[in-house]
Design an enzyme around this catalytic site. Structure first.
Site, short mmCIF file in Angstrom:
data_model
loop_
_atom_site.label_atom_id
_atom_site.label_comp_id
_atom_site.label_asym_id
_atom_site.label_seq_id
_atom_site.Cartn_x
_atom_site.Cartn_y
_atom_site.Cartn_z
N PHE A 71 -3.87 2.44 14.99
CA PHE A 71 -4.21 3.55 14.09
C PHE A 71 -5.35 3.09 13.19
O PHE A 71 -5.50 1.89 12.94
CB PHE A 71 -3.00 3.94 13.23
CG PHE A 71 -2.15 5.01 13.84
CD1 PHE A 71 -1.33 4.72 14.92
CD2 PHE A 71 -2.20 6.31 13.36
CE1 PHE A 71 -0.55 5.72 15.50
CE2 PHE A 71 -1.42 7.32 13.92
CZ PHE A 71 -0.60 7.02 15.00
N ASP A 73 -3.94 -6.37 4.73
CA ASP A 73 -4.98 -7.20 5.34
C ASP A 73 -5.04 -8.59 4.71
O ASP A 73 -5.54 -9.53 5.32
CB ASP A 73 -6.35 -6.52 5.19
CG ASP A 73 -6.48 -5.32 6.13
OD1 ASP A 73 -5.92 -5.39 7.24
OD2 ASP A 73 -7.11 -4.32 5.74
N ASN A 128 0.85 -1.20 0.00
CA ASN A 128 0.00 0.00 0.00
C ASN A 128 0.88 1.25 0.00
O ASN A 128 2.10 1.15 0.00
CB ASN A 128 -0.96 -0.03 1.20
CG ASN A 128 -0.20 -0.13 2.50
OD1 ASN A 128 0.56 0.76 2.85
ND2 ASN A 128 -0.38 -1.24 3.21
N LYS A 144 -13.28 -0.46 16.34
CA LYS A 144 -11.98 -1.16 16.27
C LYS A 144 -11.35 -1.29 17.65
O LYS A 144 -10.72 -2.30 17.97
CB LYS A 144 -11.03 -0.41 15.34
CG LYS A 144 -11.35 -0.67 13.89
CD LYS A 144 -10.48 0.11 12.92
CE LYS A 144 -11.10 -0.03 11.53
NZ LYS A 144 -10.48 0.83 10.53
N LYS A 152 -10.60 -5.04 18.81
CA LYS A 152 -9.19 -5.47 18.88
C LYS A 152 -8.66 -5.42 20.31
O LYS A 152 -7.47 -5.65 20.54
CB LYS A 152 -8.34 -4.61 17.95
CG LYS A 152 -8.82 -4.67 16.50
CD LYS A 152 -7.79 -4.15 15.52
CE LYS A 152 -8.33 -4.22 14.10
NZ LYS A 152 -7.27 -4.31 13.09
N LYS A 206 8.39 -17.05 -11.29
CA LYS A 206 7.66 -15.88 -11.81
C LYS A 206 6.43 -16.34 -12.59
O LYS A 206 6.53 -17.23 -13.45
CB LYS A 206 8.61 -15.08 -12.72
CG LYS A 206 8.03 -13.78 -13.17
CD LYS A 206 8.99 -13.05 -14.08
CE LYS A 206 8.27 -11.95 -14.79
NZ LYS A 206 8.99 -11.44 -15.94
N1 CTP Z 1 -3.48 -4.02 11.98
C1 CTP Z 1 -2.72 -5.09 12.36
N2 CTP Z 1 -2.67 -6.22 11.63
C2 CTP Z 1 -3.41 -6.35 10.51
C3 CTP Z 1 -4.21 -5.28 10.09
C4 CTP Z 1 -4.22 -4.13 10.84
O1 CTP Z 1 -2.04 -4.98 13.38
N3 CTP Z 1 -3.36 -7.46 9.81
C5 CTP Z 1 -3.50 -2.82 12.79
C6 CTP Z 1 -2.91 -1.62 12.13
O2 CTP Z 1 -1.52 -1.51 12.36
C7 CTP Z 1 -3.66 -0.48 12.76
C8 CTP Z 1 -5.03 -1.08 12.98
O3 CTP Z 1 -4.83 -2.47 13.06
O4 CTP Z 1 -3.15 -0.14 14.03
C9 CTP Z 1 -5.93 -0.76 11.84
O5 CTP Z 1 -7.06 -1.52 11.94
P1 CTP Z 1 -7.78 -2.16 10.68
O6 CTP Z 1 -9.02 -2.78 11.17
O7 CTP Z 1 -6.90 -3.02 9.88
O8 CTP Z 1 -8.01 -0.89 9.90
P2 CTP Z 1 -8.37 -0.84 8.44
O9 CTP Z 1 -7.43 -1.59 7.56
O10 CTP Z 1 -8.55 0.61 8.19
O11 CTP Z 1 -9.72 -1.68 8.54
P3 CTP Z 1 -11.02 -1.60 7.68
O12 CTP Z 1 -10.54 -1.79 6.29
O13 CTP Z 1 -11.83 -2.69 8.21
O14 CTP Z 1 -11.57 -0.23 7.99
#
Ligand code: CTP
Length: 402
Positions: free
Chosen positions: A323, A279, A210, A337, A341, A289
């Site tokens: 975050f 994610d 990303n 969240k 979490k 490849k």
């Molecule tokens: N995070 C994590 N491990 C993951 C995904 C996210 O530790 N596999 C942490 C990120 O570092 C951040 C927080 O979770 O602190 C973000 O939450 P998340 O639910 O992943 O946020 P988004 O990706 O914005 O979720 P959504 O797409 O559901 O809004």
């Protein structure tokens, strides 16, 4: 605050020398022990006697006039000083220092000292703007010298512009701040910060990732370290330099990041998950490849480990900070969240707001926390914001673990 601090004022030859007399007087009145050294041109403007009277110390200007046979004066003074102020600093002395020239007592002492050296330039506005002067100032900044920028106003040469020696009161204030005890509320604590994106391989040459630049996470790590914490920065691939005094652990995938965090989790007081973790990852990483084929291609993805959730399950006394990047209903989603979490705080930002989010130098966020806290932090630099966030969390936790 500066009582008994030893300050060596090096006076070089410009019309602003008269202001250096006031500077020495004010530093002495504030309790500092001040010694003055002059270049031959400085003595064309004011005699050493004025500085002697204001500092109540001998004034030094001749490298070969050794007043005390037990020591070599310029080395002795270089070692003696807690802080060296070059005020006013002429273009000539700045040029000499930038090139390592030691042809009078001031320049020789400047090369010999290990103390912090602050340079307060004063000169004509066009001289200050000259590329050579700019180059020398840049070089000296890289070499670790600090500058007290000249202020704007009427210059003795008749011009109005930048080049006036900063006012003595202001310089004394800067010196006082420099010597005031630093606030280190995280001293003795370990803070783990994750930053940047993670990379999930598809095959040996491709990956999913990303746009995270790592700037907010690096600012969080810098702030933790400035507040006295032993700081571990676990970072995905980014193009920025790690702050000083933090331990950098480079990782690529979410799994690597998870293992690196677990390594430090038990002994951490605060864990800040700034990283934009992928994610999803490929269900299968192709060992070779992947070749182009006719028609559509489908890559099967599976969820990565949610590191924050896993830490939420394992936490004992650690303060867990996550975050969240949102585009709407920021506080509502952040609260969701937080609960899901089992984090203590979620720092949420609206990435649709101008100057917030990925890659920017600034950010504006809302800190959502246990006990239904939601505090908005208006837009400011990521570095300043990181300090404000840590200070707020420390304040909110002061009756608990911190
Ligand atoms: N995070 C994590 N491990 C993951 C995904 C996210 O530790 N596999 C942490 C990120 O570092 C951040 C927080 O979770 O602190 C973000 O939450 P998340 O639910 O992943 O946020 P988004 O990706 O914005 O979720 P959504 O797409 O559901 O809004």
């Amino acid at each position: 605050m500066i009582t008994s601090k030893k300050i060596l004022v090096c006076v070089t030859g410009g019309i602003a020398v008269y202001k250096a007399v006031a500077l020495v007087s004010k530093l002495t009145q504030a309790g500092a022990e001040v010694k003055v050294m002059m270049t031959p041109s400085a003595m064309e403007f004011v005699t050493p006697l004025s500085f002697q009277a204001m500092s109540r110390n001998d004034v030094y200007y001749d490298t070969f006039d050794e007043k005390n046979s037990q020591v070599i004066a310029h080395i002795d003074l270089a070692d003696w000083a807690d802080l060296v102020l070059v005020a006013p600093a002429t273009a000539n002395t700045i040029a000499k220092l930038a090139n390592g020239i030691a042809d009078n007592m001031v320049t020789t002492t400047l090369l010999a000292t290990k103390a912090d050296v602050w340079i307060a330039p004063a000169m004509n506005v066009h001289m200050y703007d000259h590329p050579a002067v700019k180059r020398n100032i840049e070089q000296l900044s890289k070499d670790g010298y600090s500058f007290i920028e000249p202020s704007e106003g009427f210059l003795a040469c008749g011009y109005v512009g930048k080049g006036r020696l900063e006012e003595p009161e202001k310089i004394v204030q800067l010196v006082e701040t420099h010597f005031s005890p630093k606030e280190l509320p995280l001293k003795g604590k370990k803070v783990v910060v994750t930053a940047g994106p993670t990379r999930e391989k598809l095959d040996p040459v491709r990956f999913l990732t990303n746009f995270s630049s790592g700037k907010m996470g690096y600012a969080m790590a810098e702030a933790a370290s400035k507040l006295g914490a032993e700081t571990i920065l676990i970072s995905g691939p980014v193009a920025i330099k790690a702050p000083q005094n933090v331990k950098l652990v480079n990782v690529e995938s979410t799994e690597d990041m998870f293992l690196a965090v677990l390594n430090h989790f038990e002994t951490a007081s605060i864990v800040v998950k700034t990283a934009a973790v992928a994610d999803y990852k490929a269900k299968e990483i192709h060992p070779q490849k992947m070749k182009k084929k006719e028609g559509e291609v489908t890559i099967a993805l599976e969820k990565t480990t949610d590191i924050l959730s896993e830490l939420g399950k394992r936490k004992t006394s650690q303060i867990l900070v996550g975050f969240a990047a949102e585009t709407n209903d920021v506080v509502h989603y952040a609260k969701g969240k937080l609960k899901k979490k089992n984090a203590d705080y979620i720092i949420a930002n609206d990435v649709t707001e101008e100057g917030s989010g990925f890659g920017t130098e600034t950010n504006a966020v809302t800190l959502v926390g246990k006990n239904d806290i939601d505090i908005h932090f208006p837009q400011t630099s990521k570095k300043e914001l990181a300090l404000q966030l840590f200070r707020m969390i420390i304040e909110l936790e002061k009756d608990e673990t911190l």
